[in-house]
Design a protein around this motif. Sequence first.
Motif, PDB file in Angstrom:
ATOM      1  N   LYS A  40       9.335  40.866  -8.027  1.00 18.15           N
ATOM      2  CA  LYS A  40       8.698  40.699  -6.829  1.00 18.15           C
ATOM      3  C   LYS A  40       9.701  40.975  -5.583  1.00 18.15           C
ATOM      4  O   LYS A  40       9.368  40.749  -4.497  1.00 18.15           O
ATOM      5  N   THR A  41      10.892  41.199  -5.975  1.00 17.12           N
ATOM      6  CA  THR A  41      11.961  41.324  -5.001  1.00 17.12           C
ATOM      7  C   THR A  41      12.936  42.545  -5.156  1.00 17.12           C
ATOM      8  O   THR A  41      13.805  42.686  -4.497  1.00 17.12           O
ATOM      9  N   ALA A  50       7.951  52.062   5.307  1.00 17.93           N
ATOM     10  CA  ALA A  50       6.711  51.267   5.181  1.00 17.93           C
ATOM     11  C   ALA A  50       6.694  50.185   3.981  1.00 17.93           C
ATOM     12  O   ALA A  50       6.002  49.451   4.048  1.00 17.93           O
ATOM     13  N   ALA A  51       7.879  50.042   3.605  1.00 19.92           N
ATOM     14  CA  ALA A  51       8.013  48.909   2.356  1.00 19.92           C
ATOM     15  C   ALA A  51       7.900  47.626   2.942  1.00 19.92           C
ATOM     16  O   ALA A  51       8.239  47.178   4.100  1.00 19.92           O
ATOM     17  N   THR A  52       7.178  46.641   1.972  1.00 20.09           N
ATOM     18  CA  THR A  52       7.078  45.419   2.306  1.00 20.09           C
ATOM     19  C   THR A  52       8.297  44.436   2.128  1.00 20.09           C
ATOM     20  O   THR A  52       8.830  44.508   1.210  1.00 20.09           O
ATOM     21  N   PRO A  53       9.006  43.912   3.378  1.00 14.96           N
ATOM     22  CA  PRO A  53      10.104  43.187   3.066  1.00 14.96           C
ATOM     23  C   PRO A  53       9.925  41.721   2.133  1.00 14.96           C
ATOM     24  O   PRO A  53       8.726  41.300   2.137  1.00 14.96           O
ATOM     25  N   VAL A  54      10.978  41.674   1.248  1.00 16.78           N
ATOM     26  CA  VAL A  54      10.970  40.540   0.392  1.00 16.78           C
ATOM     27  C   VAL A  54      11.799  39.385   0.894  1.00 16.78           C
ATOM     28  O   VAL A  54      11.626  38.289   0.479  1.00 16.78           O
ATOM     29  N   ARG A  56      13.287  37.819   4.856  1.00 17.25           N
ATOM     30  CA  ARG A  56      13.682  38.076   6.256  1.00 17.25           C
ATOM     31  C   ARG A  56      14.743  37.153   6.909  1.00 17.25           C
ATOM     32  O   ARG A  56      14.763  35.993   6.465  1.00 17.25           O
ATOM     33  N   PHE A 112      14.551  42.457   5.725  1.00 15.00           N
ATOM     34  CA  PHE A 112      14.281  42.691   7.284  1.00 15.00           C
ATOM     35  C   PHE A 112      14.942  41.843   8.198  1.00 15.00           C
ATOM     36  O   PHE A 112      15.106  40.627   7.915  1.00 15.00           O
ATOM     37  N   ARG A 195       8.294  57.986   2.040  1.00  8.93           N
ATOM     38  CA  ARG A 195       8.949  57.201   0.929  1.00  8.93           C
ATOM     39  C   ARG A 195      10.218  58.314   0.206  1.00  8.93           C
ATOM     40  O   ARG A 195       9.636  59.196  -0.283  1.00  8.93           O
ATOM     41  N   LEU A 229      15.461  47.132   7.038  1.00 13.14           N
ATOM     42  CA  LEU A 229      15.086  47.172   5.529  1.00 13.14           C
ATOM     43  C   LEU A 229      16.185  47.554   4.738  1.00 13.14           C
ATOM     44  O   LEU A 229      16.023  48.601   3.941  1.00 13.14           O
TER      45      LEU A 229
END
Length: 346
Positions: A40-41, A50-54, A56, A112, A195, A229
Amino acid sequence: MRKTYLLSVLFLIAFSLAAAQTSTQTPTNPQKFKLPATPKTVAWGYYDSAATPVLRIHSGDTVEFDTLITNSPTGLEKAGVPPEQVQQSLRDIYKEVTNKGPGGHILNGPVFVEEAEPGDTLEVRIQKIDLAIPYAYNAFGPTRGFLPEDFPYRKMKIIPLDKERMIAKFAPGIEVPLHPFFGSMGVAPPEVFGRIDSAPPGNHAGNMDNKELVVGTTLFLPVHAKGALFEIGDGHAGQGNGEVDITALETSLVGTLEFIVHKGTGQKYPRAETPTHYISMGFHPELHEATRIAVREMIDFLVNTKHMTKDDAYMLISVAGDVDITELVDGNKGVHVMLPKAVFTR
């Protein structure tokens, strides 16, 4: 009434200015985080705005990253690594992660950084790097590396690492000093890039494979996307300039990095500093063009930060700088210019 209204307006203006200033300052109580490598990380093989931060964080915070070797559990075991020495986290990631590519690096992140916006600089201070496993590998393949026509087959070598002596036991009678660094450290590219493959380095930095980026070095990255990111991986226990067969002493590393945001710098290209040198970089499919970029970046740095004339900057690089090939094998070739800080007496 008018006086009350005027006071209210002045208060709002003062409050807004204070808030703006606060948003660019390093927090008074910086935090420390740990980011293990789990399904998940990690970002497998890409940088993407556009990647989702793991995770912050804020400017001034520190993160300890666990990073993984760039090979599969099966590949390592076939090459001779005992099954018990293959990290469970690597097995988990190979088993569970399906969102992969187009590249092959397993990178931790993205992280992030709350204050970071396009046009800023993300300063990355490399505070600590430790070996995570007692071995590295080196390998080449029939279509990869600088001399694929001379080596049209595959070979992989497991190389024991001596953490106490900080050497790699390459072969009987051959010991290689260890200088651990992360082959890939970078930020998301501009949104219009989408990407991108983790292999070629560029103005987002990424897979620079620059052996100078060891503990004590500071990396300065231009921010292209909100939050920057940041991603990191591709641990190397050591490497030669050029990385001619396409791999270094590939291994798993644990690194501690501090992040600081500098607002509105307008920086366009990655650069770095060691305790003794300034470093500019250039990346391009053609080595000649990569060299031109690196030299021009150092000229711009000297003009903007040392207030030299362009002519003198060009001359100083010629008499005191070293132009080195960083790597020849990552799609975009890399060149860096190293200029000793000692030449500046004031």
